[in-house]
Enzyme design. Structure first.
Site, PDB file in Angstrom:
ATOM      1  CE1 TYR A   1       6.764  10.890  -1.894  1.00 43.57           C
ATOM      2  CE2 TYR A   1       7.702  10.043   0.152  1.00 43.57           C
ATOM      3  CZ  TYR A   1       6.791   9.931  -0.899  1.00 43.57           C
ATOM      4  OH  TYR A   1       5.918   8.874  -0.944  1.00 43.57           O
TER       5      TYR A   1
ATOM      6  CE  LYS B   1       2.004  10.870  -1.407  1.00 44.70           C
ATOM      7  NZ  LYS B   1       1.275  10.500  -2.660  1.00 44.70           N
TER       8      LYS B   1
ATOM      9  CB  THR C   1       4.140   8.036   2.240  1.00 41.22           C
ATOM     10  OG1 THR C   1       5.238   7.630   3.036  1.00 41.22           O
ATOM     11  CG2 THR C   1       4.160   9.558   2.183  1.00 41.22           C
ATOM     12  CG  ASP C   2       5.412   5.162   6.779  1.00 39.70           C
ATOM     13  OD1 ASP C   2       6.003   5.682   5.803  1.00 39.70           O
ATOM     14  OD2 ASP C   2       5.859   4.168   7.379  1.00 39.70           O
ATOM     15  CD  GLU C   3       9.097   8.357   3.311  1.00 37.95           C
ATOM     16  OE1 GLU C   3       9.768   9.374   3.131  1.00 37.95           O
ATOM     17  OE2 GLU C   3       9.248   7.312   2.658  1.00 37.95           O
TER      18      GLU C   3
HETATM   19  P1  NAD Z   1       6.589   5.637  -8.713  1.00 41.72           P
HETATM   20  O1  NAD Z   1       7.550   6.780  -8.661  1.00 41.72           O
HETATM   21  O2  NAD Z   1       7.102   4.269  -9.012  1.00 41.72           O
HETATM   22  O3  NAD Z   1       5.451   5.943  -9.811  1.00 41.72           O
HETATM   23  C1  NAD Z   1       4.855   7.194  -9.946  1.00 41.72           C
HETATM   24  C2  NAD Z   1       4.060   7.197 -11.240  1.00 41.72           C
HETATM   25  O4  NAD Z   1       3.414   8.466 -11.342  1.00 41.72           O
HETATM   26  C3  NAD Z   1       4.907   7.014 -12.493  1.00 41.72           C
HETATM   27  O5  NAD Z   1       4.281   6.117 -13.382  1.00 41.72           O
HETATM   28  C4  NAD Z   1       4.959   8.409 -13.089  1.00 41.72           C
HETATM   29  O6  NAD Z   1       5.097   8.413 -14.516  1.00 41.72           O
HETATM   30  C5  NAD Z   1       3.616   8.984 -12.651  1.00 41.72           C
HETATM   31  N1  NAD Z   1       3.622  10.450 -12.567  1.00 41.72           N
HETATM   32  C6  NAD Z   1       4.531  11.228 -11.935  1.00 41.72           C
HETATM   33  N2  NAD Z   1       4.203  12.521 -12.100  1.00 41.72           N
HETATM   34  C7  NAD Z   1       3.066  12.549 -12.824  1.00 41.72           C
HETATM   35  C8  NAD Z   1       2.238  13.603 -13.279  1.00 41.72           C
HETATM   36  N3  NAD Z   1       2.514  14.896 -13.044  1.00 41.72           N
HETATM   37  N4  NAD Z   1       1.123  13.283 -13.978  1.00 41.72           N
HETATM   38  C9  NAD Z   1       0.808  11.986 -14.247  1.00 41.72           C
HETATM   39  N5  NAD Z   1       1.583  10.960 -13.842  1.00 41.72           N
HETATM   40  C10 NAD Z   1       2.693  11.249 -13.129  1.00 41.72           C
HETATM   41  O7  NAD Z   1       5.821   5.671  -7.326  1.00 41.72           O
HETATM   42  P2  NAD Z   1       5.291   4.461  -6.415  1.00 41.72           P
HETATM   43  O8  NAD Z   1       6.412   3.984  -5.577  1.00 41.72           O
HETATM   44  O9  NAD Z   1       4.548   3.534  -7.261  1.00 41.72           O
HETATM   45  O10 NAD Z   1       4.297   5.254  -5.460  1.00 41.72           O
HETATM   46  C11 NAD Z   1       2.932   5.438  -5.837  1.00 41.72           C
HETATM   47  C12 NAD Z   1       2.230   6.228  -4.750  1.00 41.72           C
HETATM   48  O11 NAD Z   1       2.324   5.530  -3.512  1.00 41.72           O
HETATM   49  C13 NAD Z   1       2.844   7.603  -4.516  1.00 41.72           C
HETATM   50  O12 NAD Z   1       1.808   8.523  -4.305  1.00 41.72           O
HETATM   51  C14 NAD Z   1       3.684   7.420  -3.254  1.00 41.72           C
HETATM   52  O13 NAD Z   1       3.766   8.620  -2.530  1.00 41.72           O
HETATM   53  C15 NAD Z   1       2.875   6.379  -2.519  1.00 41.72           C
HETATM   54  N6  NAD Z   1       3.634   5.503  -1.609  1.00 41.72           N
HETATM   55  C16 NAD Z   1       4.744   4.838  -2.061  1.00 41.72           C
HETATM   56  C17 NAD Z   1       5.414   3.989  -1.188  1.00 41.72           C
HETATM   57  C18 NAD Z   1       6.622   3.196  -1.646  1.00 41.72           C
HETATM   58  O14 NAD Z   1       7.255   2.545  -0.817  1.00 41.72           O
HETATM   59  N7  NAD Z   1       6.954   3.192  -2.920  1.00 41.72           N
HETATM   60  C19 NAD Z   1       4.981   3.833   0.143  1.00 41.72           C
HETATM   61  C20 NAD Z   1       3.840   4.536   0.552  1.00 41.72           C
HETATM   62  C21 NAD Z   1       3.170   5.363  -0.333  1.00 41.72           C
HETATM   63  P1  TYD Z   2      14.260   4.442   0.024  1.00 41.02           P
HETATM   64  O1  TYD Z   2      14.098   3.148  -0.711  1.00 41.02           O
HETATM   65  O2  TYD Z   2      14.770   5.624  -0.727  1.00 41.02           O
HETATM   66  O3  TYD Z   2      12.876   4.747   0.743  1.00 41.02           O
HETATM   67  P2  TYD Z   2      12.498   5.914   1.841  1.00 41.02           P
HETATM   68  O4  TYD Z   2      13.561   6.926   1.851  1.00 41.02           O
HETATM   69  O5  TYD Z   2      11.217   6.432   1.277  1.00 41.02           O
HETATM   70  O6  TYD Z   2      12.352   5.189   3.140  1.00 41.02           O
HETATM   71  O7  TYD Z   2      15.262   4.190   1.222  1.00 41.02           O
HETATM   72  C1  TYD Z   2      15.002   3.233   2.234  1.00 41.02           C
HETATM   73  C2  TYD Z   2      16.083   3.372   3.285  1.00 41.02           C
HETATM   74  O8  TYD Z   2      17.340   2.990   2.722  1.00 41.02           O
HETATM   75  C3  TYD Z   2      16.263   4.788   3.780  1.00 41.02           C
HETATM   76  O9  TYD Z   2      16.565   4.756   5.173  1.00 41.02           O
HETATM   77  C4  TYD Z   2      17.462   5.305   2.997  1.00 41.02           C
HETATM   78  C5  TYD Z   2      18.289   4.061   2.794  1.00 41.02           C
HETATM   79  N1  TYD Z   2      19.073   3.983   1.538  1.00 41.02           N
HETATM   80  C6  TYD Z   2      20.425   3.613   1.585  1.00 41.02           C
HETATM   81  O10 TYD Z   2      20.993   3.365   2.674  1.00 41.02           O
HETATM   82  N2  TYD Z   2      21.108   3.518   0.406  1.00 41.02           N
HETATM   83  C7  TYD Z   2      20.525   3.794  -0.798  1.00 41.02           C
HETATM   84  O11 TYD Z   2      21.204   3.727  -1.852  1.00 41.02           O
HETATM   85  C8  TYD Z   2      19.145   4.164  -0.829  1.00 41.02           C
HETATM   86  C9  TYD Z   2      18.456   4.478  -2.126  1.00 41.02           C
HETATM   87  C10 TYD Z   2      18.441   4.240   0.369  1.00 41.02           C
END
Ligand code: NAD
Ligand code: TYD
Length: 353
Positions: A159, A163, A134-136
């Site tokens: 989090y 990462k 992630t960019d975070e």
């Molecule tokens: P998500 O939370 O929707 O899915 C995570 C999956 O991992 C789930 O299916 C869960 O069952 C599985 N999991 C969790 N713990 C586990 C373990 N110990 N063993 C096996 N499986 C396990 O997450 P996502 O949003 O799909 O994100 C996927 C990846 O992309 C993550 O690594 C996240 O850090 C990264 N990412 C997400 C975003 C975003 O905006 N969602 C952006 C950038 C990077």
């Molecule tokens: P989120 O979807 O949790 O992603 P991230 O924290 O990884 O960026 O949140 C996106 C943005 O929205 C973040 O600035 C937090 C804000 N947010 C709210 O304002 N209300 C909400 O209920 C949630 C879940 C997030």
């Protein structure tokens, strides 16, 4: 230019949001490649997300935890993986604030277990470990500037810290043991199959059920949004063409403050559901800010775009129309996922609203 064509890929976390979008794209596109999805099915994992591919002969589901060394070793033995695409993680910042324990276990220890097994199974220079990050990890920007490949690591939430630790471990296995790797650091994704604790599906679900829509603080925080299909297309290119040891920054170049994003999303929702413009906006409620809330993320993807000939195909508005349409067509999916565990989490965050 294609550098590799893996034959047997371990995909971790493939039942989650991005992992399932990735498998739904990749499994039909590469019928001669085996995709083994290792997922623990935590609250965020849902096999319904994979209904389109679960019967394909080049797809296998293995339920298990990435922190289980013996289990992962057994899978390497059984399937002879030549690539790992690692999505599995605890992924929600708010949950990491409530309790970071699972984040360190899965995101740090789990990544280490996968790296150790890849190192044991592959001769030096063989295989590819693709770590999805992630960019975070780069922390919080002020009103100007963007994350680049030179940005220092400065994670601020548990989090993001977990990462960042995983990113460092992956690089250390590359430099110390010669393990081939690529890391992708991506901005906020949205689209089908996203669990409704994240902002966009949470807003849609609350608009649909006429519940208050919580915006943290004043809603001025800025995120760079990327439609998940565009992310998966970049991940496909990284897998096939990514250079060993490179990091790829992937973003949508769609920077929106939270309040502007929610209003734009609700406008799309009201238009598609035939409601008067502004009706759902009445539900917006400003609530207590997130602790340590990162102010702004913005990512410079230009190097990735040039090297991989990739760019996002969807504008934010196009992605929102597709997303709203998808959620409205999948209310059964939403009802199934909104189980007891979600309700108790939601109540702990927002009370009885
Ligand atoms: P998500 O939370 O929707 O899915 C995570 C999956 O991992 C789930 O299916 C869960 O069952 C599985 N999991 C969790 N713990 C586990 C373990 N110990 N063993 C096996 N499986 C396990 O997450 P996502 O949003 O799909 O994100 C996927 C990846 O992309 C993550 O690594 C996240 O850090 C990264 N990412 C997400 C975003 C975003 O905006 N969602 C952006 C950038 C990077
Ligand atoms: P989120 O979807 O949790 O992603 P991230 O924290 O990884 O960026 O949140 C996106 C943005 O929205 C973040 O600035 C937090 C804000 N947010 C709210 O304002 N209300 C909400 O209920 C949630 C879940 C997030």
């Amino acid at each position: 230019m294609v550098l590799r064509q893996p034959q047997s890929i371990l995909v971790t976390g493939g039942a989650g949001f991005i992992g399932s979008n990735y498998l739904n794209k990749m499994v039909p596109a590469y019928p001669d490649t085996l995709f083994v999805n290792l997922d623990a099915l935590t609250y965020a994992g849902n096999l319904e997300n994979l209904a389109q591919v679960c019967d394909r002969s080049n797809y296998v589901f293995e339920r298990g935890d990435i922190t289980d060394f013996e289990l992962v070793a057994g899978l390497f033995d059984k399937y002879g993986f030549d690539a790992v695409v690692h999505f599995a993680a605890e992924s929600h910042v708010d949950r990491s604030i409530i309790d970071p324990t699972a984040f360190v276990k899965t995101n740090v220890q789990g990544t280490l277990v996968l790296l150790q097994n890849a190192k044991a199974a592959w001769k030096e220079g063989e295989g590819l470990f693709h770590h999805v990050s992630t960019d975070e990890v780069f922390g919080s920007l002020g009103s100007k500037g963007v994350f680049t490949l030179e940005s220092p690591y400065a994670p601020r939430s548990p989090y993001a810290a977990s990462k960042a630790s995983a990113d460092h471990l992956v690089r250390s296995f590359g430099t110390t043991y010669g393990l081939p790797y690529v890391i992708t650091n991506t901005s906020n994704n949205f689209g089908p199959y996203q669990f409704p604790e994240k902002l966009i599906p949470l807003v849609l679900n609350n608009a649909r059920t006429r519940k208050p829509i919580p915006i943290y603080g004043k809603g001025e925080n800025v995120r760079d949004w990327l439609y998940v299909e565009d992310h998966c297309e970049a991940l496909e290119k990284v897998l096939l063409q990514g250079q060993d040891g490179h990091t790829y920054l992937i973003g949508g170049s769609e920077e929106w403050s939270n309040v502007d994003l929610v209003e734009a999303l609700l406008d799309v929702f009201d238009a598609i559901t035939g409601q008067a413009k502004g009706r759902s906006g009445e539900l917006i409620t400003f609530v207590q800010d997130r602790a340590g809330h990162d102010f702004r993320y913005a990512i410079d993807s230009s190097v990735t775009q040039k090297e991989l000939q990739w760019r996002p195909k969807h504008s934010l508005k196009e992605g929102l129309v597709k997303t709203v349409t998808w959620y409205l067509e999948h209310t059964d999916w939403l009802s199934n996922i909104l189980n007891e565990s979600y309700r108790s989490y939601y109540q702990s965050q927002y009370g009885d609203r």
